[in-house]
Enzyme design. Structure first.
Site, mmCIF file in Angstrom:
data_model
loop_
_atom_site.group_PDB
_atom_site.id
_atom_site.type_symbol
_atom_site.label_atom_id
_atom_site.label_comp_id
_atom_site.label_asym_id
_atom_site.label_seq_id
_atom_site.Cartn_x
_atom_site.Cartn_y
_atom_site.Cartn_z
ATOM 1 N N ARG A 1 39.502 -18.437 -24.099
ATOM 2 C CA ARG A 1 40.665 -17.583 -24.206
ATOM 3 C C ARG A 1 40.463 -16.175 -24.568
ATOM 4 N NH1 ARG A 1 41.965 -21.536 -21.790
ATOM 5 N NH2 ARG A 1 43.947 -22.787 -21.731
ATOM 6 N N HIS B 1 50.205 -22.805 -31.233
ATOM 7 C CA HIS B 1 48.956 -21.901 -31.120
ATOM 8 C C HIS B 1 47.765 -22.233 -31.875
ATOM 9 C CE1 HIS B 1 51.878 -18.906 -29.198
ATOM 10 N NE2 HIS B 1 51.370 -19.645 -28.151
ATOM 11 N N LEU B 2 46.357 -21.929 -31.455
ATOM 12 C CA LEU B 2 45.158 -22.400 -31.925
ATOM 13 C C LEU B 2 44.949 -21.885 -33.398
ATOM 14 C CD1 LEU B 2 42.697 -24.171 -31.726
ATOM 15 C CD2 LEU B 2 41.780 -22.158 -30.712
ATOM 16 N N TYR C 1 57.445 -22.862 -18.345
ATOM 17 C CA TYR C 1 57.504 -21.713 -18.903
ATOM 18 C C TYR C 1 56.952 -20.272 -18.030
ATOM 19 C CZ TYR C 1 55.552 -17.890 -22.292
ATOM 20 O OH TYR C 1 55.205 -16.869 -23.073
ATOM 21 N N SER D 1 59.371 -20.000 -25.520
ATOM 22 C CA SER D 1 57.891 -20.002 -25.315
ATOM 23 C C SER D 1 56.902 -21.073 -25.818
ATOM 24 C CB SER D 1 57.303 -18.707 -25.747
ATOM 25 O OG SER D 1 57.132 -18.565 -27.224
ATOM 26 N N GLY E 1 47.853 -29.282 -18.493
ATOM 27 C CA GLY E 1 48.251 -27.896 -18.064
ATOM 28 C C GLY E 1 47.305 -26.855 -18.587
HETATM 29 N N1 LIG Z 1 52.531 -15.532 -28.624
HETATM 30 C C1 LIG Z 1 51.945 -15.320 -27.538
HETATM 31 O O1 LIG Z 1 50.538 -15.617 -27.744
HETATM 32 C C2 LIG Z 1 52.473 -14.924 -26.230
HETATM 33 C C3 LIG Z 1 51.606 -14.854 -25.253
HETATM 34 C C4 LIG Z 1 52.404 -14.590 -24.086
HETATM 35 C C5 LIG Z 1 53.615 -13.876 -23.801
HETATM 36 N N2 LIG Z 1 54.506 -14.104 -24.944
HETATM 37 C C6 LIG Z 1 56.131 -13.853 -24.985
HETATM 38 O O2 LIG Z 1 56.212 -12.768 -25.805
HETATM 39 C C7 LIG Z 1 57.661 -12.906 -26.560
HETATM 40 C C8 LIG Z 1 57.444 -13.125 -27.925
HETATM 41 O O3 LIG Z 1 56.756 -14.283 -28.292
HETATM 42 P P1 LIG Z 1 56.685 -14.972 -29.936
HETATM 43 O O4 LIG Z 1 55.332 -15.335 -30.030
HETATM 44 O O5 LIG Z 1 56.793 -13.464 -30.541
HETATM 45 O O6 LIG Z 1 57.959 -15.729 -29.899
HETATM 46 P P2 LIG Z 1 59.005 -15.935 -31.061
HETATM 47 O O7 LIG Z 1 59.830 -17.356 -30.790
HETATM 48 O O8 LIG Z 1 58.451 -15.637 -32.387
HETATM 49 O O9 LIG Z 1 59.822 -14.814 -30.843
HETATM 50 C C9 LIG Z 1 60.937 -15.040 -29.912
HETATM 51 C C10 LIG Z 1 62.129 -14.246 -30.443
HETATM 52 O O10 LIG Z 1 63.283 -14.288 -29.728
HETATM 53 C C11 LIG Z 1 64.702 -14.734 -30.146
HETATM 54 N N3 LIG Z 1 65.434 -15.233 -29.143
HETATM 55 C C12 LIG Z 1 65.227 -16.285 -28.182
HETATM 56 N N4 LIG Z 1 66.053 -16.481 -27.326
HETATM 57 C C13 LIG Z 1 66.898 -15.450 -27.524
HETATM 58 C C14 LIG Z 1 68.372 -15.135 -26.982
HETATM 59 N N5 LIG Z 1 68.971 -15.617 -25.769
HETATM 60 N N6 LIG Z 1 68.938 -14.078 -27.592
HETATM 61 C C15 LIG Z 1 68.638 -13.532 -28.580
HETATM 62 N N7 LIG Z 1 67.188 -13.889 -29.311
HETATM 63 C C16 LIG Z 1 66.411 -14.646 -28.851
HETATM 64 C C17 LIG Z 1 64.037 -15.883 -31.289
HETATM 65 O O11 LIG Z 1 64.880 -16.284 -32.294
HETATM 66 C C18 LIG Z 1 62.952 -15.329 -31.614
HETATM 67 O O12 LIG Z 1 63.070 -14.515 -32.885
HETATM 68 C C19 LIG Z 1 58.076 -14.141 -25.647
HETATM 69 O O13 LIG Z 1 58.788 -13.626 -24.796
HETATM 70 C C20 LIG Z 1 56.719 -14.979 -25.259
HETATM 71 O O14 LIG Z 1 57.135 -15.720 -23.906
HETATM 72 C C21 LIG Z 1 53.886 -14.681 -25.994
HETATM 73 O O1 LIG Z 2 45.670 -27.753 -32.005
HETATM 74 C C1 LIG Z 2 45.234 -27.070 -31.008
HETATM 75 C C2 LIG Z 2 45.903 -25.970 -30.409
HETATM 76 C C3 LIG Z 2 45.295 -25.252 -29.011
HETATM 77 N N1 LIG Z 2 43.944 -25.769 -28.695
HETATM 78 C C4 LIG Z 2 43.545 -25.295 -27.756
HETATM 79 O O2 LIG Z 2 43.279 -23.914 -27.925
HETATM 80 C C5 LIG Z 2 43.532 -22.876 -26.785
HETATM 81 C C6 LIG Z 2 44.444 -21.924 -26.822
HETATM 82 O O3 LIG Z 2 45.796 -22.619 -27.201
HETATM 83 P P1 LIG Z 2 47.142 -21.838 -27.518
HETATM 84 O O4 LIG Z 2 48.092 -22.656 -27.701
HETATM 85 O O5 LIG Z 2 46.669 -21.196 -28.818
HETATM 86 O O6 LIG Z 2 47.380 -20.592 -26.205
HETATM 87 P P2 LIG Z 2 47.480 -20.992 -24.716
HETATM 88 O O7 LIG Z 2 46.099 -20.364 -24.122
HETATM 89 O O8 LIG Z 2 47.905 -22.612 -24.494
HETATM 90 O O9 LIG Z 2 48.807 -20.149 -24.311
HETATM 91 C C7 LIG Z 2 49.246 -18.790 -25.026
HETATM 92 O O10 LIG Z 2 48.773 -17.862 -24.333
HETATM 93 C C8 LIG Z 2 49.088 -17.919 -22.762
HETATM 94 C C9 LIG Z 2 48.431 -17.059 -21.988
HETATM 95 O O11 LIG Z 2 47.044 -17.017 -22.128
HETATM 96 C C10 LIG Z 2 50.599 -18.032 -22.821
HETATM 97 O O12 LIG Z 2 51.202 -16.892 -22.906
HETATM 98 C C11 LIG Z 2 51.477 -18.885 -23.611
HETATM 99 O O13 LIG Z 2 52.543 -18.442 -23.992
HETATM 100 C C12 LIG Z 2 50.652 -18.816 -24.876
HETATM 101 O O14 LIG Z 2 51.192 -20.060 -25.912
HETATM 102 C C13 LIG Z 2 43.883 -23.966 -25.746
HETATM 103 O O15 LIG Z 2 42.649 -24.271 -24.822
HETATM 104 C C14 LIG Z 2 44.277 -25.371 -26.316
HETATM 105 O O16 LIG Z 2 43.950 -26.481 -25.713
HETATM 106 C C15 LIG Z 2 43.411 -26.674 -29.376
HETATM 107 O O17 LIG Z 2 42.341 -27.192 -28.907
HETATM 108 N N2 LIG Z 2 44.027 -27.334 -30.364
#
Ligand SMILES: NC(=O)c1ccc[n+]([C@@H]2O[C@H](COP(=O)([O-])OP(=O)(O)OC[C@H]3O[C@@H](n4cnc5c(N)ncnc54)[C@H](O)[C@@H]3O)[C@@H](O)[C@H]2O)c1
Ligand SMILES: O=c1ccn([C@@H]2O[C@H](COP(=O)(O)OP(=O)(O)O[C@H]3O[C@H](CO)[C@H](O)[C@H](O)[C@H]3O)[C@@H](O)[C@H]2O)c(=O)[nH]1
Length: 325
Positions: A216, A184-185, A138, A74, A278
């Site tokens: 956001r 992530h921010l 993604y 991700s 993007g």
């Molecule tokens: N963090 C966000 O803001 C955000 C926003 C929208 C969607 N998501 C989605 O939420 C989910 C979790 O995100 P996260 O931030 O906890 O990510 P993360 O990277 O912390 O967790 C993902 C986990 O999946 C495991 N993994 C990856 N591929 C694998 C595979 N093929 N088999 C077994 N394990 C595998 C990794 O080792 C990891 O522990 C993801 O699907 C991501 O796309 C996250």
């Molecule tokens: O060092 C940084 C990091 C981020 N940003 C800004 O902060 C905002 C939030 O950025 P994040 O990377 O924290 O999150 P995104 O909005 O890009 O994306 C996240 O949220 C999305 C949904 O809104 C998707 O799910 C994606 O997987 C997840 O990474 C964006 O405008 C980005 O440009 C900065 O200015 N400086």
């Protein structure tokens, strides 16, 4: 229920596993530790180390009522540079999971989708009926999995829910965000307060937003975890339903940095930088469908609470690492 959580050693999967355990469910985590951490798997939950392709069938064969599928790659910039990794690691692995579920008769799945499927939205707040037009690989892979789930529901009787998370932040007790490659921010800004980085780059200050920086919708990981419990209950055979999960309130990058300064008491230097390719200007969710159909009401909606919980987690990790050093 006995629940398989893929990706339960990751940030959101670990927090949700702990929430499921606390609600009395029996959880088995399957994770290859590619981006997760063994110590993120909550105490009291079984852990199988391995990839979905290699080990999902084996785990499902031990008797599982439902699957929560978090495992994914991700990191958006990585997906732009190496799309093949995302088509294979996200779509390929998810199709393998669906096959293993069919083979073992497990028919209930909750999937981690994302706001990134919407790309640059025409209108905000974004409803589930907005066009799906992902702006990066993604988001495209997540949209493809959503489409596959709809077809598996229609043709194979799968009971599936896709939860489209907006920006997830905060911590559930000891379960917080700990990505090796952090984009992530909030964790980046808190890393500045901890002295791990000199400053935060603000990617773009010329967006059509009140202060020019991106807006956001930040949602607390505890509220997100609760939505998964409700989604599990709402799964219906032959049906795939999509829900956006956010608070419906937008905060700019400058707002976030300001709240982080208040919470940490650190000046947190910010430096203007070019736009990140993007990035849509504004992403704010309409979660009316989740509220109405799932009965979901987020409890931790204030940005200050979200940041404070993330700060407790990050400063605790930093203190523990300092203690070990
Ligand atoms: N963090 C966000 O803001 C955000 C926003 C929208 C969607 N998501 C989605 O939420 C989910 C979790 O995100 P996260 O931030 O906890 O990510 P993360 O990277 O912390 O967790 C993902 C986990 O999946 C495991 N993994 C990856 N591929 C694998 C595979 N093929 N088999 C077994 N394990 C595998 C990794 O080792 C990891 O522990 C993801 O699907 C991501 O796309 C996250
Ligand atoms: O060092 C940084 C990091 C981020 N940003 C800004 O902060 C905002 C939030 O950025 P994040 O990377 O924290 O999150 P995104 O909005 O890009 O994306 C996240 O949220 C999305 C949904 O809104 C998707 O799910 C994606 O997987 C997840 O990474 C964006 O405008 C980005 O440009 C900065 O200015 N400086």
């Amino acid at each position: 229920m006995r629940i398989l959580v893929t990706g339960g050693a990751g940030y959101i999967g670990g927090a949700t596993t702990a929430r499921l355990r606390d609600a009395g469910h029996d959880v088995v985590v399957l994770d290859d530790l590619s981006t997760g951490h063994r110590d993120a798997v909550p105490d009291g939950c079984a852990f199988v180390e391995g990839g979905i392709r290699d080990r999902a069938h084996e785990v499902l064969s031990t008797g599982v009522d439902a699957v929560l599928h978090f495992a994914a790659k991700s990191v958006v910039p990585e997906s732009v540079a190496h799309p093949e990794r995302y088509w294979d690691g996200n779509v390929g692995a998810s199709l393998a999971l669906l096959e293993a579920m069919r083979a073992t008769g497990v028919r209930t799945l909750v999937f981690s989708s994302t706001a990134a499927v919407y790309g640059e939205p025409e209108t905000v707040p974004i409803t589930e009926d907005a066009p799906v037009r992902p702006g990066n690989p993604y988001g495209a892979t997540k949209a493809a999995i959503d489409a596959a789930l709809a077809e598996h529901a229609r043709m194979h009787g799968l009971a599936a829910v896709s939860l489209r998370y907006f920006n997830v932040a905060g911590a559930y007790g000891p379960h917080g965000e700990r990505h090796t490659t952090e984009t992530h921010l909030i964790p980046i800004v808190l890393g500045v307060a901890l002295g791990e980085r000199p400053s935060v780059a603000v990617y773009g200050d010329d967006y059509a937003t009140p202060d020019g920086t991106c807006v956001r919708d930040y949602i607390h990981v505890t509220d997100l975890a609760d939505a998964h419990l409700r989604a599990l209950e709402a799964c219906t055979p032959g049906r795939h339903r999509v829900y956006n999960l956010g608070n419906g309130a937008g905060f700019s990058v400058r707002d976030v940095i300001g709240v982080c300064r208040e919470v940490t008491g650190h000046p947190i230097p910010a430096v203007a930088a070019p736009r990140r390719p993007g990035d849509p200007g504004t992403l704010v969710a309409s979660s009316e469908r989740a509220r109405t159909e799932l009965g979901w009401t987020p409890q931790y909606t204030g940005l200050r609470r979200i940041v404070a919980d993330a700060w407790s987690f990050h400063s605790g990790v930093a203190a523990a690492e300092g203690g070990r050093a």
